[in-house]
Design an enzyme around this catalytic site. Structure first.
Site, PDB file in Angstrom:
ATOM      1  N   LYS A 108      94.711  45.349  74.861  1.00  0.00           N
ATOM      2  CA  LYS A 108      96.086  45.663  74.429  1.00  0.00           C
ATOM      3  C   LYS A 108      96.973  44.435  74.407  1.00  0.00           C
ATOM      4  O   LYS A 108      97.856  44.292  73.565  1.00  0.00           O
ATOM      5  CB  LYS A 108      96.718  46.743  75.312  1.00  0.00           C
ATOM      6  CG  LYS A 108      97.016  46.322  76.759  1.00  0.00           C
ATOM      7  CD  LYS A 108      96.218  47.074  77.744  1.00  0.00           C
ATOM      8  CE  LYS A 108      95.887  46.268  78.952  1.00  0.00           C
ATOM      9  NZ  LYS A 108      94.841  46.836  79.762  1.00  0.00           N
ATOM     10  N   ILE A 139      91.331  58.486  77.180  1.00  0.00           N
ATOM     11  CA  ILE A 139      92.050  59.520  76.419  1.00  0.00           C
ATOM     12  C   ILE A 139      92.085  59.115  74.942  1.00  0.00           C
ATOM     13  O   ILE A 139      92.556  58.015  74.632  1.00  0.00           O
ATOM     14  CB  ILE A 139      93.512  59.681  76.936  1.00  0.00           C
ATOM     15  CG1 ILE A 139      93.522  59.991  78.432  1.00  0.00           C
ATOM     16  CG2 ILE A 139      94.255  60.731  76.138  1.00  0.00           C
ATOM     17  CD1 ILE A 139      94.927  60.006  79.036  1.00  0.00           C
ATOM     18  N   ASP A 204     102.314  45.877  81.215  1.00  0.00           N
ATOM     19  CA  ASP A 204     101.091  46.514  80.706  1.00  0.00           C
ATOM     20  C   ASP A 204     101.454  47.803  79.940  1.00  0.00           C
ATOM     21  O   ASP A 204     100.965  48.034  78.833  1.00  0.00           O
ATOM     22  CB  ASP A 204     100.161  46.821  81.894  1.00  0.00           C
ATOM     23  CG  ASP A 204      98.954  47.644  81.497  1.00  0.00           C
ATOM     24  OD1 ASP A 204      97.958  47.065  81.056  1.00  0.00           O
ATOM     25  OD2 ASP A 204      99.027  48.888  81.625  1.00  0.00           O
ATOM     26  N   LYS A 208     101.084  48.719  75.767  1.00  0.00           N
ATOM     27  CA  LYS A 208     100.473  49.939  75.231  1.00  0.00           C
ATOM     28  C   LYS A 208     101.474  50.696  74.346  1.00  0.00           C
ATOM     29  O   LYS A 208     101.101  51.266  73.320  1.00  0.00           O
ATOM     30  CB  LYS A 208      99.988  50.819  76.382  1.00  0.00           C
ATOM     31  CG  LYS A 208      98.799  50.176  77.111  1.00  0.00           C
ATOM     32  CD  LYS A 208      98.516  50.831  78.435  1.00  0.00           C
ATOM     33  CE  LYS A 208      97.331  50.178  79.140  1.00  0.00           C
ATOM     34  NZ  LYS A 208      97.201  50.574  80.545  1.00  0.00           N
TER      35      LYS A 208
HETATM   36  N1  LIG Z   1      88.836  47.635  83.360  1.00  0.00           N
HETATM   37  C1  LIG Z   1      89.400  48.685  82.795  1.00  0.00           C
HETATM   38  O1  LIG Z   1      89.418  49.776  83.361  1.00  0.00           O
HETATM   39  C2  LIG Z   1      90.018  48.571  81.434  1.00  0.00           C
HETATM   40  C3  LIG Z   1      90.653  49.696  80.857  1.00  0.00           C
HETATM   41  C4  LIG Z   1      91.184  49.603  79.555  1.00  0.00           C
HETATM   42  C5  LIG Z   1      91.100  48.406  78.886  1.00  0.00           C
HETATM   43  N2  LIG Z   1      90.521  47.315  79.493  1.00  0.00           N
HETATM   44  C6  LIG Z   1      90.455  46.069  78.738  1.00  0.00           C
HETATM   45  O2  LIG Z   1      89.084  45.749  78.524  1.00  0.00           O
HETATM   46  C7  LIG Z   1      88.927  44.336  78.503  1.00  0.00           C
HETATM   47  C8  LIG Z   1      87.841  43.952  79.521  1.00  0.00           C
HETATM   48  O3  LIG Z   1      88.273  44.334  80.810  1.00  0.00           O
HETATM   49  P1  LIG Z   1      87.276  44.280  82.077  1.00  0.00           P
HETATM   50  O4  LIG Z   1      88.000  44.989  83.164  1.00  0.00           O
HETATM   51  O5  LIG Z   1      85.935  44.748  81.683  1.00  0.00           O
HETATM   52  O6  LIG Z   1      87.246  42.718  82.372  1.00  0.00           O
HETATM   53  P2  LIG Z   1      86.303  41.945  83.401  1.00  0.00           P
HETATM   54  O7  LIG Z   1      85.641  42.892  84.336  1.00  0.00           O
HETATM   55  O8  LIG Z   1      87.095  40.822  83.953  1.00  0.00           O
HETATM   56  O9  LIG Z   1      85.138  41.339  82.469  1.00  0.00           O
HETATM   57  C9  LIG Z   1      85.352  40.289  81.588  1.00  0.00           C
HETATM   58  C10 LIG Z   1      84.007  39.793  81.094  1.00  0.00           C
HETATM   59  O10 LIG Z   1      84.239  38.830  80.058  1.00  0.00           O
HETATM   60  C11 LIG Z   1      83.505  37.670  80.342  1.00  0.00           C
HETATM   61  N3  LIG Z   1      84.259  36.522  79.816  1.00  0.00           N
HETATM   62  C12 LIG Z   1      85.530  36.165  80.139  1.00  0.00           C
HETATM   63  N4  LIG Z   1      85.897  35.084  79.426  1.00  0.00           N
HETATM   64  C13 LIG Z   1      84.824  34.766  78.663  1.00  0.00           C
HETATM   65  C14 LIG Z   1      84.555  33.736  77.737  1.00  0.00           C
HETATM   66  N5  LIG Z   1      85.474  32.829  77.453  1.00  0.00           N
HETATM   67  N6  LIG Z   1      83.355  33.706  77.134  1.00  0.00           N
HETATM   68  C15 LIG Z   1      82.414  34.634  77.418  1.00  0.00           C
HETATM   69  N7  LIG Z   1      82.602  35.636  78.286  1.00  0.00           N
HETATM   70  C16 LIG Z   1      83.791  35.686  78.911  1.00  0.00           C
HETATM   71  C17 LIG Z   1      83.344  37.612  81.843  1.00  0.00           C
HETATM   72  O11 LIG Z   1      82.206  36.850  82.145  1.00  0.00           O
HETATM   73  P3  LIG Z   1      81.978  36.275  83.638  1.00  0.00           P
HETATM   74  O12 LIG Z   1      81.850  37.484  84.513  1.00  0.00           O
HETATM   75  O13 LIG Z   1      80.698  35.521  83.525  1.00  0.00           O
HETATM   76  O14 LIG Z   1      83.167  35.457  83.950  1.00  0.00           O
HETATM   77  C18 LIG Z   1      83.151  39.091  82.153  1.00  0.00           C
HETATM   78  O15 LIG Z   1      81.803  39.438  81.941  1.00  0.00           O
HETATM   79  C19 LIG Z   1      90.316  43.745  78.773  1.00  0.00           C
HETATM   80  O16 LIG Z   1      90.941  43.451  77.554  1.00  0.00           O
HETATM   81  C20 LIG Z   1      91.056  44.885  79.478  1.00  0.00           C
HETATM   82  O17 LIG Z   1      92.456  44.828  79.288  1.00  0.00           O
HETATM   83  C21 LIG Z   1      89.976  47.376  80.735  1.00  0.00           C
END
Ligand SMILES: NC(=O)c1ccc[n+]([C@@H]2O[C@H](COP(=O)([O-])OP(=O)(O)OC[C@H]3O[C@@H](n4cnc5c(N)ncnc54)[C@H](OP(=O)(O)O)[C@@H]3O)[C@@H](O)[C@H]2O)c1
Length: 440
Positions: A108, A139, A204, A208
């Site tokens: 977002k 949702i 945040d 949204k």
């Molecule tokens: N978590 C939630 O519940 C949730 C809900 C709605 C939306 N989102 C959205 O979904 C997205 C991902 O969230 P997340 O919680 O899954 O994040 P996360 O757990 O921090 O995971 C990020 C992943 O991206 C990788 N990464 C980061 N920078 C990178 C780069 N430059 N090149 C290659 N890989 C890279 C990281 O690798 P390393 O681990 O090796 O650093 C990690 O595997 C975000 O935009 C977030 O706002 C998340």
């Protein structure tokens, strides 16, 4: 294009990326049966390769640290961006689109800042850019606004779209604890980030709201154009007094169509009637209430974050993108955003809104103070609906808690400025807006 298998590459194997890979690997035949599309997970990019496979059976050579193996790979049809942040995600998505790939993202922050540019690019390259998981996690509100409510003029929209804030406020209501104490527990339990600023300051939720407004009103607005207020100043007193008056405090992201073709957009703590459905959305859950002219009031409730709920929304987008690959068209969601770039729906300044207010003044415990405050409010066309006097503060001060009838925000600001000049008023008032329309 008739392809037996649509190839998917994922950028990022963190919380959401892992969930998406689990669904794609474990539910492959279910997805094929339900959608008529077979999805093949080809590549996953991570910054550092993990020692374990995080409980997912991945194809050979699936993991890589090189994003080019996804965004520049001619075999990949759909790129799923789940790395988060703005800069790298922005350039990788652009590269993927320029290479003719359909893109799915949950980001977002990126879309709130660069949505206009990315949807333009997607349109030029005739690919889709789907973003269901970016707002309210599991949702399906994006698709609902875009497709199911396409025949409705959306009158208003109220969202509890930040699970961290909703968890904190729920705990404050249920356990009578202070904001800072609950925040610490939330951080220990993983419900809040180590740096919770984006959540508790309302940013945040505001990002949204930008996405929801783009779809509901075809209006592309930016963060600087509307009022955003977090929950950090909510005290236990406000929680208790609100409840005594029949209300619960929620952080709401609000959009309303006003006359003159303008949209009210705001994020702030809000008093909602305690018997309303929204008031009873507890813990880290999300809910979005949409009121359309034909459909009337509707409410969507579910988990707004977390590995599997968010992955569920991402996979739905991947399936839609796979259909786009097969049919050689871009999805209507991207088109809607683009149409917003040309629309002339303006943002209604916060000063022009009309709402009811909860106000708590801390004043000297002396006769005549209420009359002075009442006179100033009256002079600014603000009429008081009810007043209660609470708890002597021990220092010869008391709280005067008021609910007003509807008043204009600019009048409220002017009245408060005048009230603060009174010697008997000891501090800035606590001012919380009230929304009654959600009472269904
Ligand atoms: N978590 C939630 O519940 C949730 C809900 C709605 C939306 N989102 C959205 O979904 C997205 C991902 O969230 P997340 O919680 O899954 O994040 P996360 O757990 O921090 O995971 C990020 C992943 O991206 C990788 N990464 C980061 N920078 C990178 C780069 N430059 N090149 C290659 N890989 C890279 C990281 O690798 P390393 O681990 O090796 O650093 C990690 O595997 C975000 O935009 C977030 O706002 C998340």
């Amino acid at each position: 294009m008739d392809k037996s298998c649509i190839n998917v590459g994922i950028l990022g194997w963190g919380t959401v990326g892992t969930g998406v890979s689990k669904i794609l690997m474990n539910q492959n035949s279910l997805i094929a049966k339900n959608s008529g599309t077979e999805l093949c997970l080809k590549k996953i990019v991570k910054r550092t390769l993990p020692a374990t496979r995080q409980g997912v059976e991945l194809p050979m050579d699936c993991l890589t640290t090189d994003p080019a193996e996804v965004v520049d790979n001619p075999e990949i049809d759909i790129v799923v961006e789940l790395i988060g942040g703005v800069t790298t995600a922005h350039s990788l998505i652009k590269r993927a689109i320029q290479n003719g790939k359909h893109v799915v993202t949950a980001n977002k922050a990126l879309l709130a800042e660069h949505g206009g540019e990315l949807f333009q690019l997607a349109s030029e390259h005739k690919v889709s850019l789907n973003f269901e998981a970016s707002t309210a996690g599991g949702i399906p509100i994006i698709k609902t606004l875009q497709e199911s409510f396409a025949g409705n003029q959306i009158h208003s929209l109220y969202g509890i779209v930040n699970g961290t804030c909703n968890y904190i406020l729920t705990e404050m209501h249920e356990r009578a604890v202070d904001f800072s104490d609950v925040l610490k527990v939330a951080q220990d339990k993983g419900y809040a980030e180590a740096d919770p600023t984006l959540d508790v300051e309302g940013i945040d939720a505001a990002q949204k709201l930008i996405l929801l407004i783009a779809l509901a009103y075809r209006s592309n607005i930016s963060l600087s154009q509307f009022h955003v207020e977090g929950i950090t100043s909510i005290t236990q007193k406000e929680i208790q007094y609100a409840r005594e008056l029949g209300y619960v405090i929620k952080l709401l992201a609000i959009a309303k169509l006003t006359d003159g073709n303008r949209v009210e957009a705001r994020v702030h703590p809000t008093l909602v009637p305690e018997r309303s459905l929204l008031a009873n959305v507890g813990g880290a859950f999300n809910a979005v209430c949409v009121i359309g002219d034909a459909v009337g009031p509707t409410l969507f409730y579910g988990q707004g974050a977390g590995e599997m709920p968010t992955a569920s929304a991402v996979v739905a987008d991947v399936i839609d993108a796979a259909k786009s690959v097969q049919q050689g068209v871009s999805s209507p969601i991207s088109q809607a955003w683009l149409a917003g770039a040309q629309a002339e729906v303006g943002v209604c300044p916060i000063d022009d809104i009309e709402t009811r207010y909860y106000i708590r003044f801390v004043v000297a415990d002396r006769p005549g103070v209420l009359a002075k405050i009442g006179t100033i409010l009256g002079n600014w066309q603000i009429s008081i609906a009810s007043v209660i006097q609470k708890d002597p503060h021990g220092m010869e001060t008391v709280s005067l808690v008021m609910l007003t009838h509807k008043a204009q925000e600019k009048n409220m600001k002017a009245a408060l400025a005048e009230i603060y000049t009174l010697e008997d008023v000891k501090d800035e008032a606590q001012l919380i807006r009230i929304e009654e329309e959600v009472d269904f």
